[in-house]
Structures are given as structure tokens and as C-alpha cells.
Write a protein that holds these residues in place. Structure first.
Motif, PDB file in Angstrom:
ATOM      1  N   GLY A  25     -27.565   7.584  18.483  1.00  0.00           N
ATOM      2  CA  GLY A  25     -26.538   8.194  19.394  1.00  0.00           C
ATOM      3  C   GLY A  25     -27.134   8.605  20.634  1.00  0.00           C
ATOM      4  O   GLY A  25     -26.713   8.684  21.856  1.00  0.00           O
ATOM      5  N   VAL A  26     -28.577   8.810  20.716  1.00  0.00           N
ATOM      6  CA  VAL A  26     -29.084   9.158  21.979  1.00  0.00           C
ATOM      7  C   VAL A  26     -29.249   8.097  23.003  1.00  0.00           C
ATOM      8  O   VAL A  26     -29.171   8.078  24.206  1.00  0.00           O
ATOM      9  N   ASN A  27     -29.643   7.014  22.370  1.00  0.00           N
ATOM     10  CA  ASN A  27     -30.196   5.903  23.084  1.00  0.00           C
ATOM     11  C   ASN A  27     -28.845   4.736  23.751  1.00  0.00           C
ATOM     12  O   ASN A  27     -29.072   4.165  24.449  1.00  0.00           O
ATOM     13  N   GLY A  28     -27.624   5.373  23.075  1.00  0.00           N
ATOM     14  CA  GLY A  28     -26.652   4.201  23.542  1.00  0.00           C
ATOM     15  C   GLY A  28     -26.263   4.526  25.117  1.00  0.00           C
ATOM     16  O   GLY A  28     -26.294   3.435  25.870  1.00  0.00           O
ATOM     17  N   PRO A  29     -26.147   5.714  25.460  1.00  0.00           N
ATOM     18  CA  PRO A  29     -25.758   5.673  27.177  1.00  0.00           C
ATOM     19  C   PRO A  29     -26.866   5.284  27.762  1.00  0.00           C
ATOM     20  O   PRO A  29     -26.600   4.515  28.999  1.00  0.00           O
ATOM     21  N   THR A  30     -28.149   5.478  27.407  1.00  0.00           N
ATOM     22  CA  THR A  30     -29.542   5.004  28.250  1.00  0.00           C
ATOM     23  C   THR A  30     -29.508   3.694  28.291  1.00  0.00           C
ATOM     24  O   THR A  30     -29.658   2.956  29.256  1.00  0.00           O
ATOM     25  N   TRP A  31     -29.189   2.889  27.207  1.00  0.00           N
ATOM     26  CA  TRP A  31     -29.322   1.419  26.986  1.00  0.00           C
ATOM     27  C   TRP A  31     -28.267   1.113  27.871  1.00  0.00           C
ATOM     28  O   TRP A  31     -28.363  -0.105  28.583  1.00  0.00           O
ATOM     29  N   ASN A  32     -26.887   1.415  27.843  1.00  0.00           N
ATOM     30  CA  ASN A  32     -25.958   0.977  28.603  1.00  0.00           C
ATOM     31  C   ASN A  32     -26.375   1.236  30.387  1.00  0.00           C
ATOM     32  O   ASN A  32     -26.146  -0.055  30.984  1.00  0.00           O
ATOM     33  N   THR A  33     -26.945   2.012  30.496  1.00  0.00           N
ATOM     34  CA  THR A  33     -27.393   2.101  32.142  1.00  0.00           C
ATOM     35  C   THR A  33     -28.340   1.291  32.446  1.00  0.00           C
ATOM     36  O   THR A  33     -28.380   0.318  33.395  1.00  0.00           O
ATOM     37  N   LEU A  34     -29.477   1.041  31.307  1.00  0.00           N
ATOM     38  CA  LEU A  34     -30.411  -0.073  31.520  1.00  0.00           C
ATOM     39  C   LEU A  34     -29.858  -1.072  31.704  1.00  0.00           C
ATOM     40  O   LEU A  34     -30.360  -2.274  32.674  1.00  0.00           O
ATOM     41  N   LYS A  35     -28.991  -1.632  30.889  1.00  0.00           N
ATOM     42  CA  LYS A  35     -28.307  -3.096  31.027  1.00  0.00           C
ATOM     43  C   LYS A  35     -27.506  -3.097  32.419  1.00  0.00           C
ATOM     44  O   LYS A  35     -27.555  -4.354  32.926  1.00  0.00           O
ATOM     45  N   THR A  36     -26.772  -2.139  32.879  1.00  0.00           N
ATOM     46  CA  THR A  36     -26.164  -2.236  34.228  1.00  0.00           C
ATOM     47  C   THR A  36     -27.258  -2.464  35.331  1.00  0.00           C
ATOM     48  O   THR A  36     -27.052  -3.128  36.238  1.00  0.00           O
TER      49      THR A  36
END
Length: 83
Positions: A25-36
Motif C-alpha cells: 500500500g505504501v509504494n502504490g502512489p509512489t510507483w504511479n508518480t514514477l511511471k508518470t
């Protein structure tokens, strides 16, 4: 009861950080930001590559291709660690 509480205190801060960093749950938003971010970087590198080819400068083209390879390597390493 006291034994269970002492077991919880035995976790070091490094282990706690590692467990928190690996939580799904922690890395979900971070990974989305990195992909963007990588998507925007890819778009700008594609534009730069087009401009480098249109300028017919081999040195500039090689430099932009090198930047594209670095970006692809970083993205693949991040994707590989997320599996």
C-alpha cells in the motif's frame, strides 16, 4: 503477554523501514508518480531524438540515444524490482 510485547520491541529500525518500504500500500502512489515521470521523460526524449535526427548532427544524435538508453535501463530496473 509480556513476552509478545518484548518480541515487538526486538525489531530494529532498519528492519521496520525495510518492511514499510516493501509494503504494497505504501509504494502504490509512489510507483504511479514514477511511471508518470518516466512517461513525461520519454516524451521529451522522443522530441529531442526527433530534433537530433532532423539536425543531422551525429554527435547530438548519439548523446540523445545514450540518454534514451539510460532512461530505459532505469525504468527496466525499477520495473524488475517491483515484480
Amino acid at each position: 503477554m509480556e513476552n509478545k510485547q518484548s518480541e515487538k520491541k526486538d525489531i530494529s529500525s532498519a528492519e521496520a523501514v525495510l518492511l514499510g518500504a516493501l509494503g504494497p500500500g505504501v509504494n502504490g502512489p509512489t510507483w504511479n508518480t514514477l511511471k508518470t515521470t518516466f512517461l513525461m521523460l520519454g516524451l521529451s526524449l522522443a522530441v529531442m531524438l526527433g530534433l537530433a535526427f532532423s539536425s543531422s548532427d551525429p554527435a547530438l544524435t548519439l548523446h540523445v540515444i545514450f540518454l534514451v538508453l539510460i532512461t530505459a535501463a532505469l525504468f527496466s530496473l525499477l520495473s524488475w524490482t517491483m515484480l
